[in-house]
Design an enzyme around this catalytic site. Sequence first.
Site, PDB file in Angstrom:
ATOM      1  N   GLY A 154       0.832  -1.201   0.000  1.00 41.75           N
ATOM      2  CA  GLY A 154       0.000   0.000   0.000  1.00 41.75           C
ATOM      3  C   GLY A 154       0.863   1.247   0.000  1.00 41.75           C
ATOM      4  CB  ALA A 155       4.306   1.696  -1.290  1.00 40.37           C
ATOM      5  CB  ALA A 156       0.710   4.480  -4.121  1.00 39.03           C
ATOM      6  CD  GLN A 162      -0.201  -8.254   0.864  1.00 42.50           C
ATOM      7  OE1 GLN A 162      -0.138  -7.916   2.045  1.00 42.50           O
ATOM      8  NE2 GLN A 162      -0.502  -7.402  -0.092  1.00 42.50           N
ATOM      9  CB  VAL A 203      -0.492  -0.890   9.337  1.00 43.39           C
ATOM     10  CG1 VAL A 203      -1.177   0.460   9.524  1.00 43.39           C
ATOM     11  CG2 VAL A 203       0.879  -0.897  10.017  1.00 43.39           C
ATOM     12  N   GLY A 204      -2.914  -2.557   8.063  1.00 37.09           N
ATOM     13  CA  GLY A 204      -4.188  -2.490   7.330  1.00 37.09           C
ATOM     14  C   GLY A 204      -5.308  -3.145   8.122  1.00 37.09           C
ATOM     15  CG  ASP A 253      -5.106   1.567  19.254  1.00 34.79           C
ATOM     16  OD1 ASP A 253      -6.033   2.229  18.788  1.00 34.79           O
ATOM     17  OD2 ASP A 253      -4.603   0.588  18.659  1.00 34.79           O
ATOM     18  CG  HIS A 258      -6.491  -0.836  15.662  1.00 35.71           C
ATOM     19  ND1 HIS A 258      -6.137   0.293  16.334  1.00 35.71           N
ATOM     20  CD2 HIS A 258      -6.875  -0.418  14.432  1.00 35.71           C
ATOM     21  CE1 HIS A 258      -6.299   1.345  15.547  1.00 35.71           C
ATOM     22  NE2 HIS A 258      -6.741   0.943  14.386  1.00 35.71           N
TER      23      HIS A 258
HETATM   24  P1  NAD Z   1      -5.111   4.371   1.504  1.00 34.65           P
HETATM   25  O1  NAD Z   1      -6.405   3.935   0.893  1.00 34.65           O
HETATM   26  O2  NAD Z   1      -4.643   5.778   1.373  1.00 34.65           O
HETATM   27  O3  NAD Z   1      -3.932   3.442   0.944  1.00 34.65           O
HETATM   28  C1  NAD Z   1      -4.052   2.068   0.855  1.00 34.65           C
HETATM   29  C2  NAD Z   1      -3.184   1.615  -0.319  1.00 34.65           C
HETATM   30  O4  NAD Z   1      -3.174   0.197  -0.333  1.00 34.65           O
HETATM   31  C3  NAD Z   1      -3.705   2.092  -1.678  1.00 34.65           C
HETATM   32  O5  NAD Z   1      -2.677   2.797  -2.354  1.00 34.65           O
HETATM   33  C4  NAD Z   1      -4.070   0.793  -2.385  1.00 34.65           C
HETATM   34  O6  NAD Z   1      -3.812   0.844  -3.789  1.00 34.65           O
HETATM   35  C5  NAD Z   1      -3.134  -0.193  -1.679  1.00 34.65           C
HETATM   36  N1  NAD Z   1      -3.531  -1.601  -1.786  1.00 34.65           N
HETATM   37  C6  NAD Z   1      -4.778  -2.128  -1.806  1.00 34.65           C
HETATM   38  N2  NAD Z   1      -4.718  -3.444  -1.988  1.00 34.65           N
HETATM   39  C7  NAD Z   1      -3.407  -3.782  -2.060  1.00 34.65           C
HETATM   40  C8  NAD Z   1      -2.695  -4.991  -2.254  1.00 34.65           C
HETATM   41  N3  NAD Z   1      -3.352  -6.164  -2.436  1.00 34.65           N
HETATM   42  N4  NAD Z   1      -1.351  -4.958  -2.286  1.00 34.65           N
HETATM   43  C9  NAD Z   1      -0.696  -3.807  -2.147  1.00 34.65           C
HETATM   44  N5  NAD Z   1      -1.306  -2.609  -1.983  1.00 34.65           N
HETATM   45  C10 NAD Z   1      -2.637  -2.605  -1.932  1.00 34.65           C
HETATM   46  O7  NAD Z   1      -5.204   3.925   3.036  1.00 34.65           O
HETATM   47  P2  NAD Z   1      -4.290   4.405   4.260  1.00 34.65           P
HETATM   48  O8  NAD Z   1      -4.874   5.630   4.852  1.00 34.65           O
HETATM   49  O9  NAD Z   1      -2.853   4.411   3.838  1.00 34.65           O
HETATM   50  O10 NAD Z   1      -4.581   3.232   5.309  1.00 34.65           O
HETATM   51  C11 NAD Z   1      -4.152   1.923   5.035  1.00 34.65           C
HETATM   52  C12 NAD Z   1      -4.781   0.950   6.021  1.00 34.65           C
HETATM   53  O11 NAD Z   1      -4.329   1.219   7.348  1.00 34.65           O
HETATM   54  C13 NAD Z   1      -6.316   1.022   6.114  1.00 34.65           C
HETATM   55  O12 NAD Z   1      -6.805  -0.307   6.215  1.00 34.65           O
HETATM   56  C14 NAD Z   1      -6.564   1.773   7.401  1.00 34.65           C
HETATM   57  O13 NAD Z   1      -7.818   1.470   7.953  1.00 34.65           O
HETATM   58  C15 NAD Z   1      -5.441   1.211   8.237  1.00 34.65           C
HETATM   59  N6  NAD Z   1      -5.087   1.962   9.451  1.00 34.65           N
HETATM   60  C16 NAD Z   1      -4.698   1.235  10.534  1.00 34.65           C
HETATM   61  C17 NAD Z   1      -4.320   1.873  11.700  1.00 34.65           C
HETATM   62  C18 NAD Z   1      -3.887   1.083  12.908  1.00 34.65           C
HETATM   63  O14 NAD Z   1      -3.634   1.691  13.956  1.00 34.65           O
HETATM   64  N7  NAD Z   1      -3.769  -0.239  12.852  1.00 34.65           N
HETATM   65  C19 NAD Z   1      -4.337   3.269  11.756  1.00 34.65           C
HETATM   66  C20 NAD Z   1      -4.711   3.994  10.628  1.00 34.65           C
HETATM   67  C21 NAD Z   1      -5.084   3.322   9.465  1.00 34.65           C
HETATM   68  C1  LMR Z   2      -7.297   4.616  13.364  1.00 36.29           C
HETATM   69  O1  LMR Z   2      -7.278   4.075  14.472  1.00 36.29           O
HETATM   70  O2  LMR Z   2      -6.984   5.805  13.199  1.00 36.29           O
HETATM   71  C2  LMR Z   2      -7.761   3.830  12.156  1.00 36.29           C
HETATM   72  O3  LMR Z   2      -7.633   2.448  12.402  1.00 36.29           O
HETATM   73  C3  LMR Z   2      -9.143   4.192  11.784  1.00 36.29           C
HETATM   74  C4  LMR Z   2      -9.608   3.503  10.531  1.00 36.29           C
HETATM   75  O4  LMR Z   2     -10.742   2.970  10.558  1.00 36.29           O
HETATM   76  O5  LMR Z   2      -8.870   3.489   9.514  1.00 36.29           O
END
Ligand code: NAD
Ligand code: LMR
Length: 328
Positions: free
Chosen positions: A12-14, A113, A130-131, A160, A188
Amino acid sequence: MGPSPVKVTVTGAAGQIGYALLFRIASGAMLGPDTPVRLSLLEITPALKAAEGTAMELDDCAFPLLAGIDITDDARSAFDGTSVALLVGARPRTAGMERGDLLEANGGIFKPQGEAINAGAADDVRILVVGNPANTNALIARTHAPDVPADRWTAMMRLDHNRALTQVARRLDAPVADITRMTVWGNHSATQYPDVSNARVAGTPVRDRVDQEWLESTFIPTVAKRGAAIIDARGASSAASAANAAIDHVHDWVLGTRDGDWVSAGIVSDGSYGIPEGLVAGFPVTSSGGSFQVVQGLEIDDFSRRRIDASVAELADEQAAIRSLGLI
Ligand code: NAD
Ligand code: LMR
């Protein structure tokens, strides 16, 4: 000749988090100032061009520790030889999507993955998911990587944890660095349990300076619902703070936690504190020698027990859902 570069894979680097994360990894904030890194960026095909743009910017920073950047939409090549895998890319929930749909869509990402990590990652690989839903996505990926030891799989609870530190520091009008021994248990999600039972402020118990009413009606909901509050305020989910938490998590995992303190991480339960073995849940952990250890022997009062059990029950439900979908 200096040390050879460590391969770090970011999926999800982009995306938003990727943009806030990659520059800090390349600057040395994650693995320290003496460790060169080679970045491997995994994206879906339509986002490769955007990832290339980010890579151009990374080049333009002339980071002395950045030994190279590879960009691919092929998971096998992205994880081949990797030592640190940050699984950020996930399928966001869209309108009308049920929880089962979301889990199924993420199964389509985290199963291959996991298989790719199993097939080609370095022997010392460490994985942070993270996702979202991060804990359960970690469980899916791990199930498909039977050769990777359980202690290499983690999910992010550090955001958190950091949120909880700041809320307590504000309440006590203390510097955030004075707050130690915070724990965030469970998932989470909004059921998480930020727990100050053992937390200290400048070495003295936080519990002596905050009342139960504040904990229950302000602190716990503020921390647990902070992700939603950020989405509401920013119109997008947390990105820089999430990237910062990922940096903190891997930094402390690899380089060690501070003496006398601990952090929160989603790890594969070994059954400690009555949390069923195999679930990926938030625990208090220390790290030394490059591996996390659960902080043992903490007393869990009835209030904490109920909160931990509620969040763990949600994790068990998610596990049952992915099992019934055939994802594990
Ligand atoms: P985003 O939508 O800006 O970026 C996600 C990226 O993942 C996109 O560029 C997309 O093309 C890419 N992607 C999708 N499927 C993929 C695959 N199979 N392989 C590689 N790349 C893929 O989202 P974001 O704001 O960067 O957030 C990413 C994730 O992190 C979300 O699921 C969000 O809910 C989560 N998140 C988790 C926490 C935590 O504390 N655990 C906090 C914030 C966000
Ligand atoms: C966060 O805790 O900020 C994110 O996990 C929220 C979300 O749903 O992407």
